[in-house]
Scaffold this motif. Structure first.
Motif, PDB file in Angstrom:
ATOM      1  N   HIS A   8      32.415  -0.420   7.268  1.00 13.20           N
ATOM      2  CA  HIS A   8      31.244  -0.418   8.142  1.00 13.20           C
ATOM      3  C   HIS A   8      29.971  -0.558   7.304  1.00 13.20           C
ATOM      4  CE1 HIS A   8      33.698   0.567  11.543  1.00 13.20           C
ATOM      5  NE2 HIS A   8      34.118   1.700  11.008  1.00 13.20           N
ATOM      6  N   GLY A   9      28.994  -1.323   7.815  1.00 14.27           N
ATOM      7  CA  GLY A   9      27.746  -1.535   7.089  1.00 14.27           C
ATOM      8  C   GLY A   9      26.539  -1.102   7.885  1.00 14.27           C
ATOM      9  N   TYR A  10      25.411  -0.962   7.186  1.00 16.34           N
ATOM     10  CA  TYR A  10      24.158  -0.593   7.838  1.00 16.34           C
ATOM     11  C   TYR A  10      22.984  -1.120   7.027  1.00 16.34           C
ATOM     12  CZ  TYR A  10      23.836   3.012   4.224  1.00 16.34           C
ATOM     13  OH  TYR A  10      23.783   3.657   3.009  1.00 16.34           O
ATOM     14  N   ILE A  11      21.846  -1.219   7.674  1.00 17.85           N
ATOM     15  CA  ILE A  11      20.580  -1.593   7.017  1.00 17.85           C
ATOM     16  C   ILE A  11      19.670  -0.375   7.032  1.00 17.85           C
ATOM     17  CG2 ILE A  11      18.528  -3.037   7.161  1.00 17.85           C
ATOM     18  CD1 ILE A  11      20.283  -5.220   8.364  1.00 17.85           C
ATOM     19  N   PHE A  12      19.079  -0.078   5.879  1.00 19.64           N
ATOM     20  CA  PHE A  12      18.202   1.084   5.739  1.00 19.64           C
ATOM     21  C   PHE A  12      16.815   0.622   5.330  1.00 19.64           C
ATOM     22  CE2 PHE A  12      16.210   4.279   3.021  1.00 19.64           C
ATOM     23  CZ  PHE A  12      16.248   5.399   3.830  1.00 19.64           C
ATOM     24  N   SER A  13      15.796   1.256   5.901  1.00 20.73           N
ATOM     25  CA  SER A  13      14.402   0.956   5.557  1.00 20.73           C
ATOM     26  C   SER A  13      13.630   2.259   5.398  1.00 20.73           C
ATOM     27  CB  SER A  13      13.758   0.091   6.646  1.00 20.73           C
ATOM     28  OG  SER A  13      12.387  -0.114   6.374  1.00 20.73           O
ATOM     29  N   GLU A  14      12.753   2.287   4.414  1.00 24.47           N
ATOM     30  CA  GLU A  14      11.932   3.476   4.170  1.00 24.47           C
ATOM     31  C   GLU A  14      10.521   3.043   3.788  1.00 24.47           C
ATOM     32  OE1 GLU A  14      12.100   7.593   1.500  1.00 24.47           O
ATOM     33  OE2 GLU A  14      13.352   5.891   0.936  1.00 24.47           O
ATOM     34  N   ILE A  15       9.531   3.652   4.399  1.00 22.81           N
ATOM     35  CA  ILE A  15       8.125   3.427   4.039  1.00 22.81           C
ATOM     36  C   ILE A  15       7.670   4.639   3.229  1.00 22.81           C
ATOM     37  CG2 ILE A  15       5.797   2.987   4.876  1.00 22.81           C
ATOM     38  CD1 ILE A  15       7.089   1.932   7.465  1.00 22.81           C
ATOM     39  N   ILE A  16       7.319   4.423   1.969  1.00 21.63           N
ATOM     40  CA  ILE A  16       7.036   5.508   1.031  1.00 21.63           C
ATOM     41  C   ILE A  16       5.528   5.627   0.855  1.00 21.63           C
ATOM     42  CG2 ILE A  16       7.478   6.398  -1.286  1.00 21.63           C
ATOM     43  CD1 ILE A  16       9.919   4.424  -1.313  1.00 21.63           C
ATOM     44  N   ASN A  17       4.953   6.682   1.398  1.00 25.58           N
ATOM     45  CA  ASN A  17       3.513   6.922   1.329  1.00 25.58           C
ATOM     46  C   ASN A  17       3.231   8.123   0.427  1.00 25.58           C
ATOM     47  OD1 ASN A  17       2.670   4.969   3.533  1.00 25.58           O
ATOM     48  ND2 ASN A  17       4.063   6.293   4.672  1.00 25.58           N
ATOM     49  N   LYS A  18       2.421   7.925  -0.583  1.00 22.59           N
ATOM     50  CA  LYS A  18       2.107   8.990  -1.537  1.00 22.59           C
ATOM     51  C   LYS A  18       0.598   9.209  -1.594  1.00 22.59           C
ATOM     52  CE  LYS A  18       2.562  10.260  -6.422  1.00 22.59           C
ATOM     53  NZ  LYS A  18       3.101   9.842  -7.742  1.00 22.59           N
ATOM     54  N   TYR A  19       0.185  10.461  -1.442  1.00 20.97           N
ATOM     55  CA  TYR A  19      -1.225  10.843  -1.559  1.00 20.97           C
ATOM     56  C   TYR A  19      -1.376  11.801  -2.738  1.00 20.97           C
ATOM     57  CZ  TYR A  19      -5.717  13.024  -0.538  1.00 20.97           C
ATOM     58  OH  TYR A  19      -6.998  13.504  -0.635  1.00 20.97           O
ATOM     59  N   SER A  20      -2.121  11.378  -3.745  1.00 19.76           N
ATOM     60  CA  SER A  20      -2.320  12.187  -4.947  1.00 19.76           C
ATOM     61  C   SER A  20      -3.577  13.028  -4.810  1.00 19.76           C
ATOM     62  CB  SER A  20      -2.409  11.290  -6.187  1.00 19.76           C
ATOM     63  OG  SER A  20      -1.191  10.629  -6.421  1.00 19.76           O
ATOM     64  N   ILE A  21      -3.387  14.327  -4.771  1.00 16.26           N
ATOM     65  CA  ILE A  21      -4.516  15.248  -4.690  1.00 16.26           C
ATOM     66  C   ILE A  21      -5.140  15.430  -6.064  1.00 16.26           C
ATOM     67  CG2 ILE A  21      -5.176  17.619  -4.089  1.00 16.26           C
ATOM     68  CD1 ILE A  21      -2.813  17.582  -2.104  1.00 16.26           C
ATOM     69  N   SER A  22      -4.297  15.482  -7.094  1.00 13.65           N
ATOM     70  CA  SER A  22      -4.736  15.592  -8.486  1.00 13.65           C
ATOM     71  C   SER A  22      -3.629  15.055  -9.370  1.00 13.65           C
ATOM     72  CB  SER A  22      -5.045  17.052  -8.835  1.00 13.65           C
ATOM     73  OG  SER A  22      -3.851  17.827  -8.847  1.00 13.65           O
ATOM     74  N   ASN A  23      -3.821  15.133 -10.684  1.00 12.13           N
ATOM     75  CA  ASN A  23      -2.775  14.689 -11.606  1.00 12.13           C
ATOM     76  C   ASN A  23      -1.533  15.571 -11.536  1.00 12.13           C
ATOM     77  OD1 ASN A  23      -4.313  12.565 -12.594  1.00 12.13           O
ATOM     78  ND2 ASN A  23      -5.241  13.823 -14.205  1.00 12.13           N
ATOM     79  N   ARG A  24      -1.674  16.768 -10.989  1.00 13.21           N
ATOM     80  CA  ARG A  24      -0.570  17.715 -10.933  1.00 13.21           C
ATOM     81  C   ARG A  24       0.063  17.864  -9.554  1.00 13.21           C
ATOM     82  NH1 ARG A  24      -1.037  22.888 -14.825  1.00 13.21           N
ATOM     83  NH2 ARG A  24      -1.489  21.788 -16.770  1.00 13.21           N
ATOM     84  N   LEU A  25      -0.610  17.361  -8.517  1.00 13.90           N
ATOM     85  CA  LEU A  25      -0.143  17.621  -7.159  1.00 13.90           C
ATOM     86  C   LEU A  25      -0.243  16.365  -6.302  1.00 13.90           C
ATOM     87  CD1 LEU A  25       0.882  19.939  -5.310  1.00 13.90           C
ATOM     88  CD2 LEU A  25      -1.509  20.300  -4.639  1.00 13.90           C
ATOM     89  N   SER A  26       0.869  16.022  -5.641  1.00  9.29           N
ATOM     90  CA  SER A  26       0.865  14.895  -4.716  1.00  9.29           C
ATOM     91  C   SER A  26       1.741  15.218  -3.513  1.00  9.29           C
ATOM     92  CB  SER A  26       1.353  13.612  -5.402  1.00  9.29           C
ATOM     93  OG  SER A  26       2.684  13.749  -5.829  1.00  9.29           O
ATOM     94  N   PHE A  27       1.497  14.503  -2.439  1.00  3.11           N
ATOM     95  CA  PHE A  27       2.202  14.719  -1.173  1.00  3.11           C
ATOM     96  C   PHE A  27       2.784  13.400  -0.706  1.00  3.11           C
ATOM     97  CE2 PHE A  27       2.005  14.689   3.526  1.00  3.11           C
ATOM     98  CZ  PHE A  27       2.913  15.713   3.782  1.00  3.11           C
ATOM     99  N   ASN A  28       4.023  13.417  -0.219  1.00  6.27           N
ATOM    100  CA  ASN A  28       4.694  12.209   0.263  1.00  6.27           C
ATOM    101  C   ASN A  28       5.096  12.369   1.729  1.00  6.27           C
ATOM    102  OD1 ASN A  28       5.450  10.480  -2.380  1.00  6.27           O
ATOM    103  ND2 ASN A  28       5.629  12.659  -2.831  1.00  6.27           N
ATOM    104  N   LEU A  29       4.922  11.302   2.499  1.00  7.70           N
ATOM    105  CA  LEU A  29       5.341  11.268   3.898  1.00  7.70           C
ATOM    106  C   LEU A  29       6.031   9.929   4.130  1.00  7.70           C
ATOM    107  CD1 LEU A  29       5.141  13.068   6.446  1.00  7.70           C
ATOM    108  CD2 LEU A  29       3.177  11.658   7.126  1.00  7.70           C
ATOM    109  N   ASN A  30       7.367   9.981   4.339  1.00  5.16           N
ATOM    110  CA  ASN A  30       8.167   8.764   4.327  1.00  5.16           C
ATOM    111  C   ASN A  30       8.993   8.614   5.607  1.00  5.16           C
ATOM    112  OD1 ASN A  30       7.228   8.808   1.680  1.00  5.16           O
ATOM    113  ND2 ASN A  30       9.197   9.361   0.805  1.00  5.16           N
ATOM    114  N   PRO A  31       8.608   7.741   6.526  1.00  4.86           N
ATOM    115  CA  PRO A  31       9.475   7.425   7.672  1.00  4.86           C
ATOM    116  C   PRO A  31      10.716   6.677   7.185  1.00  4.86           C
ATOM    117  CG  PRO A  31       7.196   6.780   8.077  1.00  4.86           C
ATOM    118  CD  PRO A  31       7.306   7.097   6.624  1.00  4.86           C
ATOM    119  N   LYS A  32      11.894   7.002   7.783  1.00  5.15           N
ATOM    120  CA  LYS A  32      13.159   6.385   7.394  1.00  5.15           C
ATOM    121  C   LYS A  32      13.879   5.857   8.627  1.00  5.15           C
ATOM    122  CE  LYS A  32      13.701   9.601   3.522  1.00  5.15           C
ATOM    123  NZ  LYS A  32      14.592  10.574   2.857  1.00  5.15           N
TER     124      LYS A  32
END
Length: 215
Positions: A104-128
């Motif tokens: 069985h096969g499937y197609i996968f897609s992901e939108i990778i969004n990254k917001y960098s608050i600083s050099n030490r901290l970042s936040f990701n929100l990724n629809p799949k």
């Protein structure tokens, strides 16, 4: 257990090899074609027993104990980060197939969004999104990358069900041994490491280690 948001330069390679309890293993090869396009190939052995009485037929079909999933895909840089714009957006598309007789096969897609608050901290929100002939799977993943010092980072990740998926979590400790060698240690209850497997959960929490080498 997160998707990297950085891109390899032309000719660069990253090899991942991971082990999880109960003899579960995975391999990932990532190749840089250009600064905006990378391709990857992966193999993942599902060695956790799926509950056959689970009403989610997609999970029952694609995640059977002892079968290996094979995948190939590409990542595309849509927006890169800059000093004026601390947000980057990348897109990943892949095709995955279950080994064995039915394949069985499937197609996968992901939108990778990254917001960098600083050099030490970042936040990701990724629809799949996973598309199969048995139905589609939608979820959204949120994560934080917190760099405690130049050598160590912690990465909590939560996957939230939107359609036919399951809520799950992971917590990764990332150690930078050098510029080219990284070791991840993690605990998680997601069914797997890559693509659609990250949209489902196991009955028990698992733990593992991943070695990442940049060539």
């Amino acid at each position: 257990m997160r998707t990297s948001t950085f891109f390899l330069s032309r000719g660069e390679k990253i090899i991942d090899y991971g082990l999880i309890n109960d003899n579960f293993d995975f391999y990932i090869l990532k190749l840089g074609l250009t600064r905006a396009i990378n391709i990857d190939f992966s193999s993942e052995l599902i060695n956790f027993k799926n509950n056959s009485h689970n009403p989610n037929k997609i999970k029952n079909i694609f995640f059977e104990k002892g079968l290996r999933n094979l995948r190939g895909g590409a990542s595309f840089q849509v927006f890169s980060q800059s000093r004026e714009r601390p947000i980057s957006t990348n897109m990943r598309l892949s095709y995955g197939e279950q080994s064995g007789g039915l394949r069985h096969g499937y197609i996968f897609s992901e939108i990778i969004n990254k917001y960098s608050i600083s050099n030490r901290l970042s936040f990701n929100l990724n629809p799949k999104f996973s598309f199969t002939s048995f139905g589609n799977v939608y979820s959204i993943s949120s994560s934080i990358n917190w760099r405690l010092n130049p050598k160590f980072e912690i990465i909590p990740v939560a996957n939230i069900n939107l359609n036919n998926a399951e809520n799950n979590f992971s917590l990764t400790g990332r150690t930078y041994l050098s510029k080219n060698i990284i070791i991840d240690t993690f605990v998680s209850n997601s069914f797997g490491i890559n693509d659609m497997a990250k949209q489902f959960k196991t009955e028990n929490t698992k733990y593992g280690v991943n070695l990442k080498i940049r060539l």
